[in-house]
Write a protein that holds these residues in place. Structure first.
Motif, short mmCIF file in Angstrom:
data_model
loop_
_atom_site.label_atom_id
_atom_site.label_comp_id
_atom_site.label_asym_id
_atom_site.label_seq_id
_atom_site.Cartn_x
_atom_site.Cartn_y
_atom_site.Cartn_z
N PRO A 226 -18.97 -5.99 24.70
CA PRO A 226 -17.96 -5.41 24.15
C PRO A 226 -17.48 -5.86 23.43
O PRO A 226 -17.40 -6.76 22.80
CB PRO A 226 -17.65 -5.11 25.53
N LEU B 67 -9.85 -3.40 23.69
CA LEU B 67 -11.50 -3.27 23.69
C LEU B 67 -11.05 -2.10 22.55
O LEU B 67 -10.35 -1.59 21.56
CB LEU B 67 -11.44 -2.17 24.73
N LEU C 183 -10.23 -5.04 28.43
CA LEU C 183 -11.72 -5.24 29.20
C LEU C 183 -11.44 -5.48 30.55
O LEU C 183 -10.64 -6.78 30.93
CB LEU C 183 -12.31 -5.58 28.20
N VAL D 229 -13.51 -7.23 21.39
CA VAL D 229 -12.14 -7.10 21.80
C VAL D 229 -11.51 -7.89 20.98
O VAL D 229 -12.13 -8.90 19.99
CB VAL D 229 -12.47 -7.77 23.15
#
Length: 155
Positions: free
Chosen positions: A126, A133, A64, A128
């Protein structure tokens, strides 16, 4: 003579221990991602055709590096109008994306995630894992989780 209340023998109640509902149970794993070298025009087309409001920006190793949204694209359109120029074909994602991205741990309880959404005013986070990701949770995913819960499972 009055009758006293009699409840009879009390049975022992069994309390069901439920596992917490985790973000990883409801996160989206098949994501539409963007690259830093894509143009804003490509992003706008992707957002419209997939009916999404934004997405993560990743590098070649699926790490990411940022996030881009409709708002970021609108800002580019607005600035081009201000300078009386069309949206530049060389206007890249890396120049418009948000680079300092808040993430959520996939092992976080869905209710804690809901509180994080309220506190941050974000629409998506998001997820992670080991720098890569692995998914994304949106406000809509939290709502879906809430609909699937029964009143006695809320923790």
């Amino acid at each position: 003579m009055a009758i006293k209340s009699f409840q009879g023998k009390r049975s022992t109640q069994t309390i069901e221990v439920q596992e917490p509902i985790l973000v990883s149970d409801y996160m989206t794993k098949k994501l539409i991602t963007f690259q830093t070298h894509q143009t804003i025009e490509e992003v706008i087309e992707t957002l419209i055709s997939n009916k999404i409001s934004g997405g993560p920006v990743v590098n070649e190793q699926n790490e990411l590096v940022g996030i881009i949204s409709e708002g970021d694209c609108i800002k580019q359109i607005s600035e081009s109008r201000y300078y009386n120029m069309p949206v530049d074909k060389n206007n890249l994602v890396e120049n418009a994306m948000v680079k300092n991205v808040e993430t959520i741990d996939g092992n976080m309880n869905i209710f804690d995630a809901a509180n994080k959404f309220l506190a941050s005013k974000r629409r998506r986070f998001p997820i992670v894992d080991n720098g890569k990701l692995v998914g994304q949770i949106s406000q809509k995913d939290v709502l879906k989780a809430a609909l699937q819960l029964k009143a006695n499972t809320w923790k």
